[in-house]
Design an enzyme around this catalytic site. Structure first.
Site, PDB file in Angstrom:
ATOM      1  N   HIS A 100      37.158  48.695  39.658  1.00 56.71           N
ATOM      2  CA  HIS A 100      37.809  50.010  39.812  1.00 56.71           C
ATOM      3  C   HIS A 100      39.276  49.847  40.254  1.00 56.71           C
ATOM      4  CE1 HIS A 100      33.654  51.244  39.322  1.00 56.71           C
ATOM      5  NE2 HIS A 100      33.357  50.364  40.262  1.00 56.71           N
ATOM      6  N   GLU A 143      34.809  52.117  47.213  1.00 56.30           N
ATOM      7  CA  GLU A 143      34.446  50.859  46.556  1.00 56.30           C
ATOM      8  C   GLU A 143      35.700  50.123  46.111  1.00 56.30           C
ATOM      9  OE1 GLU A 143      32.021  51.266  43.068  1.00 56.30           O
ATOM     10  OE2 GLU A 143      32.031  49.106  42.672  1.00 56.30           O
ATOM     11  N   HIS A 190      31.969  44.266  42.951  1.00 55.97           N
ATOM     12  CA  HIS A 190      31.617  45.686  43.072  1.00 55.97           C
ATOM     13  C   HIS A 190      30.723  45.894  44.288  1.00 55.97           C
ATOM     14  CE1 HIS A 190      32.890  47.193  39.024  1.00 55.97           C
ATOM     15  NE2 HIS A 190      32.883  45.887  38.788  1.00 55.97           N
ATOM     16  N   GLU A 225      27.133  43.061  42.799  1.00 51.86           N
ATOM     17  CA  GLU A 225      27.027  44.353  43.475  1.00 51.86           C
ATOM     18  C   GLU A 225      26.677  43.998  44.918  1.00 51.86           C
ATOM     19  OE1 GLU A 225      27.731  47.298  42.427  1.00 51.86           O
ATOM     20  OE2 GLU A 225      27.685  47.192  40.240  1.00 51.86           O
TER      21      GLU A 225
HETATM   22 ZN   LIG Z   1      31.639  49.386  40.764  1.00 47.24          ZN
END
Ligand SMILES: [Zn+2]
Length: 277
Positions: free
Chosen positions: A72, A109, A164, A242
């Site tokens: 992101h 995030e 992430h 993640e």
């Molecule tokens: Zn993400």
């Protein structure tokens, strides 16, 4: 990872300020191999030690190229016209990029992935690696997921990682690693190496961060997907992590902790050394 509902604009305005500067010094390893006595000869290797002047020990990642993709971007919410543009990830069309998720109290995030990436880059460079990030700050927009993959490919990286944190239901917790599947596409030749990299990452993160395996996805924190542009389009070994679930209170406390993020960066750096050995 998934496209998430847009957060309230007011909350996102706060999130934009969430980028933490990276602190924390990193001590470079200063190991040197001891001169060994030669068994059987009765002679210690003193003369050799004198003959060969001591050189600085080779750094563990000298000559290696590593691409870090901080998921992101802090400015994505300002430009839906850019990030919602559809791109081709071979198995489907997807948005160019997404805003990412956030903890319930507004740690984004994008800020998390940026902070961990900066910490990781510093550790890797201290070991001699050439490191490229797919974005230069946490205030910009994008790049598209297709471009994030292309940066690793162009660099001919020895490995790439996309960082992430997830935005699942509040009772879901833990981390998982995502690896590519064969798709009859450019990633196929690096699927096996990516699986090896993913295993090294999973093992190191479990051992060094105290984050448990995800209880809601994958098996033993390992998941394989064919819908991610960042993996489908990669021609270099690549995985996603993640790191935890930002919507779970226990995980969020870890993700918001700078010392935990340093532990994560150190675990990742160590796992790369394991993989590249
Ligand atoms: Zn993400």
């Amino acid at each position: 990872m998934k496209t998430r509902p847009a957060l309230a604009a007011a909350a996102l305005a706060v999130l934009g300020l969430g980028t933490a500067a990276c602190g924390g010094g990193v001590a470079a390893g200063a190991e040197s191999a001891p001169a060994a006595a030669q068994p059987g000869t009765g002679k210690a290797a003193v003369s050799e030690a004198v003959a060969a002047p001591a050189e600085a020990p080779a750094k563990a990642l000298q000559g290696k190229v590593i691409v870090i993709d901080p998921g992101h971007n802090g400015g994505n919410y300002k430009r839906p016209d850019v990030i919602n543009k559809q791109v081709d990830v071979l198995t489907q069309k997807k948005a160019c990029d997404t805003t990412g998720t956030a903890t319930n109290d507004g740690y984004s995030e994008a800020a998390f992935t940026w902070d961990v990436s900066v910490r990781l880059a510093k550790l890797l460079r201290a070991e001699g690696a050439t490191v490229k990030l797919t974005r230069e700050n946490n205030t910009g927009v994008g790049p598209c997921i297709t471009q994030r993959a292309a940066i690793g490919n162009k660099a001919k990286a020895d490995l790439a990682i996309s960082i992430h944190a997830d935005g699942a239901g509040s009772t879901s917790h833990g981390f998982h690693v995502i690896m590519p599947k064969k798709i009859n596409g450019p990633v196929d030749p690096v699927v096996a190496k990516s699986a090896k990299l993913g295993l090294a990452v999973r093992n190191a993160v479990k051992k060094q961060t105290g984050m448990p395996y995800a209880n809601y996805i994958g098996k033993n924190a390992l998941d394989y997907r064919s819908d991610l542009g960042g993996l489908n389009l990669s021609t270099v070994p690549k995985v996603f992590i993640e790191s935890g679930n930002m919507r779970n209170a226990g995980d969020a406390a870890k993700l918001k902790s700078s010392s935990w993020r340093q532990d994560l960066a150190e675990a990742l750096a160590g796992s790369f050394q394991t993989y590249l050995k």
